[in-house]
Design a protein around this motif. Sequence first.
Motif, mmCIF file in Angstrom:
data_model
loop_
_atom_site.group_PDB
_atom_site.id
_atom_site.type_symbol
_atom_site.label_atom_id
_atom_site.label_comp_id
_atom_site.label_asym_id
_atom_site.label_seq_id
_atom_site.Cartn_x
_atom_site.Cartn_y
_atom_site.Cartn_z
ATOM 1 N N VAL A 90 -3.125 13.494 -14.639
ATOM 2 C CA VAL A 90 -1.875 12.840 -14.234
ATOM 3 C C VAL A 90 -1.707 12.944 -12.723
ATOM 4 O O VAL A 90 -1.313 11.971 -12.050
ATOM 5 N N THR A 91 -2.013 14.121 -12.181
ATOM 6 C CA THR A 91 -1.969 14.289 -10.728
ATOM 7 C C THR A 91 -2.888 13.286 -10.039
ATOM 8 O O THR A 91 -2.544 12.702 -9.008
ATOM 9 N N GLY A 92 -4.061 13.072 -10.635
ATOM 10 C CA GLY A 92 -5.002 12.121 -10.070
ATOM 11 C C GLY A 92 -4.485 10.696 -10.086
ATOM 12 O O GLY A 92 -4.708 9.931 -9.140
ATOM 13 N N LEU A 93 -3.789 10.304 -11.145
ATOM 14 C CA LEU A 93 -3.217 8.959 -11.212
ATOM 15 C C LEU A 93 -2.137 8.766 -10.153
ATOM 16 O O LEU A 93 -2.037 7.697 -9.535
ATOM 17 N N VAL A 94 -1.332 9.802 -9.940
ATOM 18 C CA VAL A 94 -0.301 9.730 -8.900
ATOM 19 C C VAL A 94 -0.953 9.694 -7.518
ATOM 20 O O VAL A 94 -0.592 8.887 -6.653
ATOM 21 N N PHE A 95 -1.944 10.554 -7.316
ATOM 22 C CA PHE A 95 -2.652 10.622 -6.036
ATOM 23 C C PHE A 95 -3.299 9.279 -5.693
ATOM 24 O O PHE A 95 -3.276 8.842 -4.534
ATOM 25 N N LEU A 96 -3.855 8.632 -6.693
ATOM 26 C CA LEU A 96 -4.456 7.310 -6.506
ATOM 27 C C LEU A 96 -3.489 6.351 -5.823
ATOM 28 O O LEU A 96 -3.864 5.595 -4.913
ATOM 29 N N CYS A 97 -2.241 6.375 -6.248
ATOM 30 C CA CYS A 97 -1.246 5.436 -5.731
ATOM 31 C C CYS A 97 -0.805 5.747 -4.300
ATOM 32 O O CYS A 97 -0.125 4.928 -3.675
ATOM 33 N N LEU A 98 -1.179 6.914 -3.787
ATOM 34 C CA LEU A 98 -0.730 7.332 -2.457
ATOM 35 C C LEU A 98 -1.802 7.151 -1.387
ATOM 36 O O LEU A 98 -1.582 7.503 -0.225
ATOM 37 N N LEU A 99 -2.949 6.597 -1.766
ATOM 38 C CA LEU A 99 -4.077 6.483 -0.851
ATOM 39 C C LEU A 99 -4.018 5.200 -0.024
ATOM 40 O O LEU A 99 -3.353 4.235 -0.407
ATOM 41 N N PRO A 100 -4.738 5.163 1.102
ATOM 42 C CA PRO A 100 -4.836 3.927 1.870
ATOM 43 C C PRO A 100 -5.724 2.906 1.167
ATOM 44 O O PRO A 100 -6.408 3.224 0.186
ATOM 45 N N SER A 101 -5.724 1.701 1.685
ATOM 46 C CA SER A 101 -6.564 0.636 1.147
ATOM 47 C C SER A 101 -8.014 0.842 1.554
ATOM 48 O O SER A 101 -8.318 1.614 2.468
ATOM 49 N N THR B 52 0.818 -1.217 0.000
ATOM 50 C CA THR B 52 0.000 0.000 0.000
ATOM 51 C C THR B 52 0.847 1.260 0.000
ATOM 52 O O THR B 52 0.575 2.203 -0.759
ATOM 53 N N TYR B 53 1.865 1.292 0.832
ATOM 54 C CA TYR B 53 2.648 2.520 1.017
ATOM 55 C C TYR B 53 4.088 2.406 0.517
ATOM 56 O O TYR B 53 4.908 3.281 0.790
ATOM 57 N N GLY B 54 4.407 1.336 -0.197
ATOM 58 C CA GLY B 54 5.726 1.183 -0.791
ATOM 59 C C GLY B 54 5.643 0.943 -2.280
ATOM 60 O O GLY B 54 6.118 1.746 -3.089
ATOM 61 N N LEU B 55 5.003 -0.172 -2.667
ATOM 62 C CA LEU B 55 4.890 -0.525 -4.083
ATOM 63 C C LEU B 55 4.085 0.501 -4.867
ATOM 64 O O LEU B 55 4.518 0.968 -5.929
ATOM 65 N N PHE B 56 2.921 0.857 -4.368
ATOM 66 C CA PHE B 56 2.089 1.833 -5.071
ATOM 67 C C PHE B 56 2.803 3.190 -5.240
ATOM 68 O O PHE B 56 2.798 3.759 -6.345
ATOM 69 N N PRO B 57 3.404 3.757 -4.183
ATOM 70 C CA PRO B 57 4.132 5.028 -4.375
ATOM 71 C C PRO B 57 5.284 4.917 -5.367
ATOM 72 O O PRO B 57 5.577 5.884 -6.089
ATOM 73 N N LEU B 58 5.969 3.766 -5.425
ATOM 74 C CA LEU B 58 7.026 3.589 -6.422
ATOM 75 C C LEU B 58 6.444 3.643 -7.832
ATOM 76 O O LEU B 58 7.051 4.224 -8.754
ATOM 77 N N ILE B 59 5.257 3.051 -8.023
ATOM 78 C CA ILE B 59 4.581 3.140 -9.321
ATOM 79 C C ILE B 59 4.241 4.591 -9.630
ATOM 80 O O ILE B 59 4.392 5.051 -10.769
ATOM 81 N N ALA B 60 3.809 5.332 -8.603
ATOM 82 C CA ALA B 60 3.474 6.749 -8.793
ATOM 83 C C ALA B 60 4.679 7.541 -9.271
ATOM 84 O O ALA B 60 4.570 8.404 -10.159
ATOM 85 N N LEU B 61 5.847 7.268 -8.693
ATOM 86 C CA LEU B 61 7.062 7.979 -9.098
ATOM 87 C C LEU B 61 7.407 7.702 -10.555
ATOM 88 O O LEU B 61 7.993 8.551 -11.236
#
Length: 340
Positions: free
Chosen positions: A120-131, A96-105
Amino acid sequence: MSAPSTPSHRALNSGLDRLSRTLAWLRIDPYLLMLAGTVALAALFPARGRATGVVEVLVNLAVALLFLLYGARLKPSAIWAGVSHWRLQALIFASTYGLFPLIALGIGPLLRGHLPADTVTGLVFLCLLPSTVQSSIAFTAIARGNVPGALCAASLSNVLGVFLTPILVSQVLPGASGGFSLAALEQIGLQILLPFLVGQAIRPFVADWLAAHRPLTAAVDRGSILIVVYSAFSAGMVAGIWHQLSPLSIGAVFVIDAVILGVVLLVTTLASRRLGFSREDEIAIVFCGSKKSMAGGIPMATVLFAGHAVGLIVLPLMLFHQLQLFVCAALARRFARRAG
């Protein structure tokens, strides 16, 4: 003595039997058709005005009932086992807080200039959210996975997400304003933890009855998902989010969402097997580690992106939410069939 069967009743039963056999032959899960029908209903008849409040109440009641029943069914020893299973909790947290943020980067720089900036901001933001909470646990239950572990992981993800998501946004998307809402903690407490504790309190009186009426709990699991789907898709229709981008752009966002979900599902599945987790733990890891919360994400977006086109920012999240429900519903039924 049962009532005599009329020709119309016999014809209806025959038609339903043929439909059931056809769906089985085509390997189509009837529950997926129910999900598709719910989306169609929301598209044709979205909740507006006073109906919106009614739907919101139904969602809250369905989720509260879901966790009340979970509390009534789960033994305290099973809950403690879920809390103390640190390897499972660590892997879900890492997804949730490692793999997804790496995808966001990775996707941020790759997509800028090809899609609107707010999207694009929304796609990055999606990856930073909780489950998510309710759907993660509901699908884990349907798939016969480790429900106590999923309950602990999903709840912990949401509590920590109130603090971690704004911090991640400030680092990955420095143009957004920081901050978080303590109201999310209150919502988690009232809608999830309180019903669960009530369920634990009444467990000695109702546990045997619930064990003898398993179709009831299954109906609550599946019904809560349908209500959440209708509420989410209906809100998008009323807000007109689907008309703010061209069909080509919406299709591109959907494909990107599908790739993100597919990558995470694959990684969590392979990681859980490589690390020697049981089948029940694997189910909890896959479902909890691949979800993103729209219920928490949209309120956060209104705070973190004040002054931006929030509708475009949350569009990837709304599409991802629908996609994860459909994909995970199919996976849950597949896991359940394998379990026999």
